[in-house]
Design a protein around this motif. Structure first.
Motif, PDB file in Angstrom:
ATOM      1  N   ASP A  75       0.845  -1.189   0.000  1.00  0.00           N
ATOM      2  CA  ASP A  75       0.000   0.000   0.000  1.00  0.00           C
ATOM      3  C   ASP A  75       0.889   1.250   0.000  1.00  0.00           C
ATOM      4  O   ASP A  75       1.449   1.612   1.035  1.00  0.00           O
ATOM      5  CB  ASP A  75      -0.919   0.000   1.225  1.00  0.00           C
ATOM      6  N   THR A  77       0.100   4.206   0.094  1.00  0.00           N
ATOM      7  CA  THR A  77      -0.434   5.273   0.929  1.00  0.00           C
ATOM      8  C   THR A  77      -0.124   5.072   2.404  1.00  0.00           C
ATOM      9  O   THR A  77      -0.383   5.974   3.213  1.00  0.00           O
ATOM     10  CB  THR A  77      -1.959   5.372   0.740  1.00  0.00           C
ATOM     11  N   LYS A  79       2.318   5.131   5.256  1.00  0.00           N
ATOM     12  CA  LYS A  79       3.615   5.755   5.508  1.00  0.00           C
ATOM     13  C   LYS A  79       4.611   4.783   6.136  1.00  0.00           C
ATOM     14  O   LYS A  79       5.812   4.858   5.878  1.00  0.00           O
ATOM     15  CB  LYS A  79       3.444   6.981   6.402  1.00  0.00           C
ATOM     16  N   GLU A 128       4.190   7.687  -4.145  1.00  0.00           N
ATOM     17  CA  GLU A 128       3.404   8.493  -3.206  1.00  0.00           C
ATOM     18  C   GLU A 128       2.435   9.414  -3.943  1.00  0.00           C
ATOM     19  O   GLU A 128       1.310   9.632  -3.491  1.00  0.00           O
ATOM     20  CB  GLU A 128       4.330   9.305  -2.311  1.00  0.00           C
ATOM     21  N   PRO A 131      -0.297   6.252  -6.401  1.00  0.00           N
ATOM     22  CA  PRO A 131      -0.296   4.880  -5.871  1.00  0.00           C
ATOM     23  C   PRO A 131      -0.767   3.837  -6.876  1.00  0.00           C
ATOM     24  O   PRO A 131      -0.398   2.661  -6.765  1.00  0.00           O
ATOM     25  CB  PRO A 131      -1.254   4.968  -4.673  1.00  0.00           C
TER      26      PRO A 131
END
Length: 425
Positions: A75, A77, A79, A128, A131
């Motif tokens: 993923d 997204t 962090k 980033e 995605p």
């Protein structure tokens, strides 16, 4: 009659000696000019010879597969996953597509050293921002490593040491033949701040820092210098105090610039507690250094206005203030502007006073205000010139060329203004 002939002969001999001395003196002047021009040519040739490659960057274009398993990233997204992901692996995999025999940990490590250290950051920033590109193949352009750039641009120059292994040199040669490795205009030089790697270093931060510093210098030195020149030339009484002030202004014009740096360090930073390495402090120091030049040139411009202008204005009933502000100053303004621009050009090239107030710091970010940490172009050149990396040598020379272009432009502007606005009496 004989005495007259002998007297005439003596005169002729004296004239011959005088003419010979004049010819020798003229020859000495021509030789001096030739030596100066030759030295200037050698200097510019050396700077251009070392710096022209600083305007060229080396890139590697690869088809990178942004595989989630290779990068350990599900993923983009998240962090935490972004922080732990391996963005170097897809770059090495893309290079292995060109060199299938490069297997093993050592070979992969050597392949990874062909691209700059910011290549992984480019992939991270891409994912980033987008995605949805995960598990797709993207054609990406990366900056080559500094050692690769030196090899591509200076392989035939024995003065540059090549730090690539023979295997890496063979790989780069093959990539050059395929068009994967290419050179182009170095836009990075004008779009980024300083960096630890020459390939990623730019002068944008130094240019913006110089701009902010020069704005502060101009805002202080120009009005104060012009006002001081007008007062000293037109209104100040002739007494010991004004004589003392004039002598000190002339002396300050010859003071080494580093003394102004010490003054700024003691007063602005030590006494007033202002922050180091900010354009405001740099501008204040350079304004103090530039003031004597502006005052002296402005007074000379005011003196050049004919007395008949003043007499004619006074004859029709103008007051002293009206004579000065409505007639003398407008006519002297071309000379004032010329002196101010030359003083600003001198301030633009100063390094020593700014080193003492901390503007020698390593600044990566581009300053966004007058109180942001910043450096200036001459100091940036000094930092690069003192570095041991070969890539910084050409960047320093390229920076010198940019600085010279600014200074020549400012002096050309001063000459143009003088020719455009001056009046002959």
């Amino acid at each position: 009659m004989t005495d007259q002939r002998s007297q005439a002969e003596l005169v002729r001999q004296s004239l011959k000696r005088r003419y010979r001395k004049e010819r020798r003196f003229r020859l000495y002047g021509i030789v001096a000019i030739f030596i100066a021009l030759a030295s200037l040519f050698i200097l510019f040739a050396d700077i251009i010879g070392k710096g022209h490659t600083g305007f060229v960057k080396t890139t590697i274009t690869l088809d990178v597969t942004l595989d989630s398993e290779t990068m350990y990233l599900d993923d983009p997204t998240d962090k935490d996953q972004i922080a732990m992901a391996d963005f170097v692996a897809p770059i090495i995999a893309a290079l292995q597509d060109h060199f299938p025999n490069a297997e093993g940990r050592a070979a992969k490590r050597e392949l990874g050293r062909l691209v700059g250290s910011y290549a992984a950051s480019d992939i991270r920033d891409l994912l980033e921002a987008n995605p949805d590109l995960l598990n797709t193949t993207q054609t990406m352009e990366f900056l080559a490593h500094d050692t690769v750039s030196v090899y591509v641009k200076h392989a035939d120059d024995p003065s540059y040491s090549i730090r690539l292994s023979e295997q890496q040199q063979a790989w780069v040669d093959e990539l050059l033949e395929k068009g994967v490795v290419d050179t182009s205009f170095n836009d990075v030089l004008f779009s980024r701040g300083d960096s630890r790697e020459p390939g990623n270093a730019g002068i944008l931060g130094a240019i913006v820092g110089s701009l902010f510093t020069m704005l502060v210098t101009l805002a202080i030195s120009f009005p104060v210098g012009i006002a001081a020149a007008i007062y000293l030339e037109e209104f100040a009484p002739q007494n010991r105090l004004t004589d003392f002030i004039e002598v000190n202004i002339n002396n300050l014009a010859a003071v080494p610039s580093i003394i102004f740096g010490l003054l700024g360090l003691a007063v602005f930073i030590g006494l007033f507690g202002m922050p180091r390495s900010v354009p405001v402090v740099g501008g204040l120091v350079l304004a103090l250094m530039t003031l004597p030049t502006i005052i002296i040139s402005s007074r000379a411009a005011i003196k050049s206005v004919p007395p008949s202008i003043r007499e004619a204005a006074e004859g029709i009933g103008a007051s002293k203030m009206q004579v000065v502000l409505h007639h003398v100053v407008p006519l002297a303004m071309p000379g004032m502007l010329t002196g101010s621009i030359i003083g600003m050009a001198q301030a633009l090239g100063e390094t020593a006073p700014l080193l003492l107030i901390g503007m020698v710091a390593f600044i990566v970010d581009v300053p966004d205000g007058f109180f942001s940490s910043a450096t200036v172009l001459p100091v940036q050149i000094y930092l690069w010139a003192s570095s041991s990396e070969q890539g910084f040598v050409e960047l320093a020379s390229a920076g010198i060329m940019v600085l010279l272009a600014f200074m020549i432009s400012m002096n050309a502007l001063a000459i143009w203004l003088r020719k455009r606005l001056e009046r002959r009496w």
